[in-house]
Design a protein around this motif. Structure first.
Motif, PDB file in Angstrom:
ATOM      1  N   GLY A   1      43.905  24.090  47.644  1.00 54.98           N
ATOM      2  CA  GLY A   1      45.251  23.679  47.979  1.00 54.98           C
ATOM      3  C   GLY A   1      45.563  23.217  49.382  1.00 54.98           C
ATOM      4  O   GLY A   1      46.520  22.454  49.562  1.00 54.98           O
TER       5      GLY A   1
ATOM      6  N   ARG B   1      49.235  23.081  50.166  1.00 55.90           N
ATOM      7  CA  ARG B   1      49.871  24.386  50.063  1.00 55.90           C
ATOM      8  C   ARG B   1      49.295  25.316  51.114  1.00 55.90           C
ATOM      9  O   ARG B   1      48.176  25.115  51.599  1.00 55.90           O
TER      10      ARG B   1
ATOM     11  N   LYS C   1      50.363  30.229  47.951  1.00 52.71           N
ATOM     12  CA  LYS C   1      50.970  29.673  46.738  1.00 52.71           C
ATOM     13  C   LYS C   1      52.181  28.798  47.044  1.00 52.71           C
ATOM     14  O   LYS C   1      52.902  28.400  46.129  1.00 52.71           O
ATOM     15  N   HIS C   2      52.378  28.451  48.316  1.00 52.76           N
ATOM     16  CA  HIS C   2      53.634  27.852  48.748  1.00 52.76           C
ATOM     17  C   HIS C   2      53.437  26.427  49.246  1.00 52.76           C
ATOM     18  O   HIS C   2      52.490  26.147  49.992  1.00 52.76           O
ATOM     19  N   VAL C   3      54.317  25.536  48.836  1.00 48.94           N
ATOM     20  CA  VAL C   3      54.255  24.147  49.255  1.00 48.94           C
ATOM     21  C   VAL C   3      54.236  24.076  50.777  1.00 48.94           C
ATOM     22  O   VAL C   3      55.037  24.703  51.463  1.00 48.94           O
TER      23      VAL C   3
ATOM     24  N   HIS D   1      50.951  21.676  41.452  1.00 47.48           N
ATOM     25  CA  HIS D   1      50.297  22.983  41.401  1.00 47.48           C
ATOM     26  C   HIS D   1      49.327  23.130  40.239  1.00 47.48           C
ATOM     27  O   HIS D   1      48.395  23.920  40.308  1.00 47.48           O
TER      28      HIS D   1
ATOM     29  N   ASP E   1      45.276  29.070  42.412  1.00 46.32           N
ATOM     30  CA  ASP E   1      46.051  30.027  43.195  1.00 46.32           C
ATOM     31  C   ASP E   1      45.150  31.087  43.817  1.00 46.32           C
ATOM     32  O   ASP E   1      44.152  31.498  43.215  1.00 46.32           O
TER      33      ASP E   1
END
Length: 420
Positions: A300, A304, A307-309, A318, A323
């Protein structure tokens, strides 16, 4: 007591789309950190160099895997020490001194000797591998093969070095740091995104660069004009990298890549019982994370953080990213130090727990992950009664007992765990 932990999955800017609740045991463990070798002195190390305080920086702890039960501890400045694994050991032997080849500066302290791994067949071939910043080029990491002396098992052959891979870095930080052999016999390499902030060159999502990736290479053969081989089941062998200009021949992805989308994998380790690769990724603004690494997985960054943008172009994608199994906010700690899944025998209550810490807050935890439900069932603190410990690494001995190392002004840099 058990606490109810709520995790939010974010699918767009700031809007929670789903809530997952799991019962996680957060009761403190009746375990405490203790000095592992209270009499140990590091040969050649001084707490004062040219009138300046010089803390010991034991960058990792490992073993040779040859049945000798010896431990090996490198200093970030380039010296590699070896000693018998006895509680009453008093001095180390200098196994190899690379200080003239290694770059280390206190104000750029993510460079230096960062990784060390002994060949799975070290007992037969005497080979080991070192990952370090070289003095012969600015901000450049190399992975080199070394070998033990033919005359002394506690000394390396100081005349021999074979460079396998050279990795230019745009900045001094985010060099990653772990090299380790998997159960398949291949060498895995954890690399950072190249440094600065925000991954300014978008390295972590670019399959044409090694930065921001976990690599997998074969050190036992050569091919393609390289000093190493490419395992043919690597996920991007002969794959085209996306986004090549339409008027040009498509560019191939780097075949060394095993996984991508990481910011700064400082420490990662294989579970010796299951073969699962665990990696702790150091965060930037708000979140530290723990990942289970899969072949071809995209974790990510820099779309990210946890788990966050993170970036505007990271919203809404996503489903294609993996994750972390665990994350924590910077209210708790600001620099995760990854460890090992405990498989020793001295503390059976830790069996199957992933031990990790935070360098800034000095807090230590034991995390339990349920493979069947794919959820964390415990994240139990390991209390320490003294001042916070600046934990820089974890390590295992041949029996699977776990240690951790700290920056130590007094030279007492190696700890283990004991019951309260």
């Amino acid at each position: 007591m058990r606490n109810l932990v709520v995790t939010l999955t974010w699918l767009c800017w700031g809007l929670p789309a789903a809530v997952f609740a799991a019962e996680v045991d957060e009761t403190p463990l009746p375990i405490r950190p203790v000095l592992a070798f209270p009499k140990l002195k590091f040969t050649g190390w001084s707490s004062d160099v040219d009138g300046r305080p010089t803390p010991l920086r034991p960058i990792l702890l490992t073993h040779l895997g040859d049945g000798s039960n010896r431990l090996v501890v490198p200093q970030q400045q380039g010296q590699i020490h070896i000693f018998p694994n006895r509680a009453d050991v008093e001095t180390t032997t200098l196994f190899l001194d690379l200080s003239k080849r290694v770059v280390y500066k206190d104000n750029e302290n993510e460079e230096g000797l960062l990784g060390l791994a002994f060949h799975p067949k070290f007992k037969e071939n005497g080979q080991f591998f070192v990952y370090y910043n070289t003095t012969d080029a600015p901000h450049t990491c190399v992975i080199s093969r070394f070998r033990v002396s033919a005359d002394d098992p506690n000394k390396a052959d100081a005349r021999f070095e074979e460079e396998l891979l050279r990795i230019p870095q745009p900045f001094w930080n985010h060099n990653g740091g772990t090299i380790c052999f998997g159960p398949d016999g291949y060498l895995y390499v954890g690399l950072g995104d190249g440094g600065a902030a925000n991954d300014p060159h978008n390295n972590a999502q670019n399959l044409q660069t090694l930065l921001g990736k976990i690599l997998r290479i074969d050190v036992d053969r050569r091919e393609r004009g390289l000093a190493y081989g490419i395992p043919q089941d690597n996920p991007f062998v002969n794959a085209f990298a996306p986004g090549a200009p339409a008027d040009r021949r498509p560019s191939l992805a780097r075949p060394e890549i095993w996984a991508l989308g990481v910011r700064n994998i400082w420490r990662m380790a294989f579970d010796r019982a299951t073969g699962q690769l665990w990696a702790a990724d150091v965060g930037q603004n708000l979140w530290e994370e723990i990942n289970l690494i899969e072949k071809g997985g995209n974790y990510g960054w820099n779309l990210r953080e946890g788990k966050h943008v993170f970036a505007p172009h990271g919203a809404g994608i996503h489903s294609s990213l993996i994750d972390p199994i665990w994350e924590y906010h910077h209210d708790i700690g600001k620099s995760i130090t990854g460890g090992h899944v405990y498989r020793g025998s001295q503390l059976p209550e830790l069996t199957g727990h992933y031990l990790y810490a935070d360098y800034v807050s000095g807090r230590i935890w034991a995390l339990k992950y349920d493979e069947r439900t794919r959820s964390v069932t415990a994240n139990r603190p390991i209390p320490y009664d003294g001042p916070p410990l600046p934990i820089i690494s974890f390590g295992e001995d041949e029996a699977g007992e776990v240690y951790f190392t700290v920056v130590a002004a007094n030279g007492q840099g190696i700890y283990t765990f004991a019951r309260r």
